[in-house]
Design a protein around this motif. Structure first.
Motif, short mmCIF file in Angstrom:
data_model
loop_
_atom_site.label_atom_id
_atom_site.label_comp_id
_atom_site.label_asym_id
_atom_site.label_seq_id
_atom_site.Cartn_x
_atom_site.Cartn_y
_atom_site.Cartn_z
N GLU A 46 47.57 46.54 42.36
CA GLU A 46 47.10 45.22 41.98
C GLU A 46 45.91 45.34 41.04
N ARG A 65 37.03 35.66 41.24
CA ARG A 65 37.83 36.85 41.54
C ARG A 65 39.31 36.48 41.43
N VAL A 82 43.25 38.04 41.51
CA VAL A 82 44.07 39.18 41.95
C VAL A 82 45.49 38.99 41.42
N VAL A 129 42.46 43.51 39.83
CA VAL A 129 41.45 42.56 40.27
C VAL A 129 40.49 42.30 39.12
#
Length: 559
Positions: free
Chosen positions: A78, A87, A89, A80
């Motif tokens: 993933e 934030r 993701v 980020v």
């Protein structure tokens, strides 16, 4: 050794802070402001760096390194994205953005609350935006606005036309490359900081212009057929009652036919003299606009017809064609402006125009071209038009459509106006006394009071409700007395949209006047209504407004 290797891989996955867009597979992420990130997905990795009709300022932010630093961590499974309190993701599963592969969270200043978002939650808690039209509706239908209790808003700019710089310095529209699946989203993240959301809209899409002072003043906009003598008598009535009059608007009856550009000589046989009279009285002229017909059509066809073809084979007006639009302004508009027309009213008739570019938002593009045309005449841009959607806040002044004149119509207009600023629609005006529904003195008086606190006081009805004349008079006088304050707040809106997001904004003075004086008397007479606007109110507002102007916000009226 295994633990050391995992630690090494973790450290390597955290890239140094950067302002550059980050590519992961078919996705690209660009942090534009502390409260806005652009999310793109393209199966063929054909991304758009040019401006769009909505994101006009985005290339400027990137070119001038005005975007904030962001951190990107990629552990192979993933990605980020972190910037400030945001934030995001993203898990690359080979598909376009959906609830299962992208999410975001935002922590409020102080860390007391955290807001979360995914693609399925875009309308949760939305506080409403602008109603494109209130034509014949029982209640306003509001599009989503920027502000939401969920703390996020996503705007979808996918597939829209883009703006490319051209040789003459004026960008022109073109279609995006036709490829496979492509998404172009702007995610505004702000938590409870609504001012930050509005500031980010300004940064990405452009500042709210400061309209010419006359455009925010008192208008007369009769919606029925009128001749030259009628207009002159109306101006005399304004003068006799001591009312300010800044603009006279010629509605559809000025032209010969519903889509014509020729003066209706049956109603206005001496229109040149009428325009001269209005100029001598210090009154500006606005006329409604559609497409080239009749008197001006021959010159237009000659300008757009390709060599070797007859003029009667000229194609219909194409809003996406530089040649066509240049000919429209040169051969249709300039002659009317030379006669005395100051301003154009675009009443949502883009359906009457052809367009060779399906992705083009025609109304928004027309507003842009009219603003450029105003600048070419050496004046600040201004027109009266219906709201054309996101990005149209840079083309004031706006109006609703044919709103009913009854109590329900007034309720609809008030409700719709209260949320318009959350989409950037800061200068929204209304027809006071339109041509639909029953008319009454008291209802019209309430419309006039509402109009005195709108972007412009545009009276559509003068003789139809004679009992409301005293209230209209006091509303006009109040508006005139408040003009130094209103224009100062308009300048602040232009300078710093986000802290002052409507021309009256949280306008403390106007809010006090409205709450103190516009009391609701459902069964009272128009004279009682008029008394709620006392002369003391007007005098005290004029005094406070003058003090506000002396405080240093006064901008040049710019005729």
């Amino acid at each position: 050794l295994k633990a050391l290797f995992c630690t090494f891989c973790l450290l390597c996955s955290a890239m140094p802070p950067t302002r550059s867009p980050i590519l992961r597979g078919s996705a690209r992420f660009s942090v534009l402001t502390e409260n806005c990130i652009r999310l793109e997905y393209s199966t063929d990795q054909e991304f758009v760096d040019s401006a769009t009709q909505f994101a006009r300022q985005r290339p400027h932010l990137i070119a001038q390194s005005l975007t904030p630093l962001a951190e990107f961590d990629d552990n192979g499974q993933e990605l980020v994205v972190k910037s400030g309190r945001l934030r995001v993701v993203y898990r690359d599963d080979g598909g376009a953005f959906h609830t299962g592969n992208i999410s975001a969270s935002f922590r409020d200043l102080g860390g007391d609350a955290e807001y979360s978002w995914d693609p399925s939650r875009n309308s949760d808690g939305n506080l409403g935006g602008v109603a494109t039209s209130l034509d014949a509706v029982s209640r306003p239908v509001l599009a989503d606005g920027l502000l939401s209790r969920s703390g996020f808003f996503r705007f979808d700019d996918s597939g829209t036309a883009i703006l490319d710089d051209s040789a003459d310095g004026e960008p022109w529209v073109r279609a995006r490359a036709s490829g496979q699946l492509a998404l172009d989203w702007y995610l505004f993240d702000y938590g409870s900081d609504f001012a930050a959301a509005l500031s980010s809209l300004r940064a990405v899409s452009g500042p709210v212009p400061l309209p010419p002072k006359f455009a925010l003043g008192s208008w007369y906009s009769g919606a029925w057929p009128q001749g030259s003598q009628d207009y002159e008598e109306t101006v005399s009535e304004y003068r006799r009652h001591g009312l300010p009059l800044d603009v006279v608007s010629f509605r559809k009856h000025w032209r010969r036919g519903s889509t014509a550009w020729s003066w209706n000589r049956e109603l206005l046989p001496d229109v040149e003299q009428l325009l001269k009279y209005l100029r001598e009285e210090g009154v500006r002229v606005a006329i409604s606009s559609v497409g080239p017909q009749e008197d001006a059509h021959a010159a237009f066809r000659a300008a757009v017809t390709e060599a070797g073809r007859r003029h009667d084979e000229a194609p219909p007006l194409d809003a996406a064609s530089r040649k066509h639009m240049s000919a429209l302004f040169e051969h249709v508009h300039r002659p009317l402006e030379e006669q005395g027309v100051d301003m154009w009213w675009l009443d949502g008739h883009d359906q009457d125009l052809g367009c060779s570019m399906p992705a083009l938002r025609v109304s928004l593009w027309l507003h842009e071209l009219y603003f450029r045309h105003c600048a070419s005449r050496g004046s600040r841009g201004a027109l009266c038009s219906r709201w054309a959607g996101w990005g149209d806040h840079i083309h004031p002044v706006h109006c609703f459509g044919d709103v009913g004149t009854g109590w329900q119509g007034l309720a609809n207009a008030v409700a719709a106006a209260s949320t318009a600023g959350s989409a950037g629609c800061c200068f929204l005006s209304h027809d006071l006394g339109q041509c639909h529904a029953p008319k009454g003195d008291e209802c019209y008086a309430r419309w006039a009071q509402f109009g005195s606190m709108s972007a412009a006081l545009r009276a559509s009805l003068w003789r139809g409700a004679p009992g409301a004349t005293p209230s209209l008079a006091v509303s006009c006088q109040l508006r005139h007395a408040l003009m130094p304050y209103i224009y100062s707040m308009s300048f602040k809106c232009h300078e710093d949209y986000g802290k002052t997001h409507t021309p009256q904004g949280s306008g403390t003075l106007c809010s006090r006047v409205m709450s103190a004086r516009l009391q609701w008397y459902p069964t009272t007479s128009s004279s009682r209504i008029c008394s709620t606007y006392s002369s003391t109110t007007v005098e005290s507002c004029a005094s406070a407004s003058s003090a506000q102007a002396r405080a240093g916000f006064g901008a040049s009226p710019n005729s």
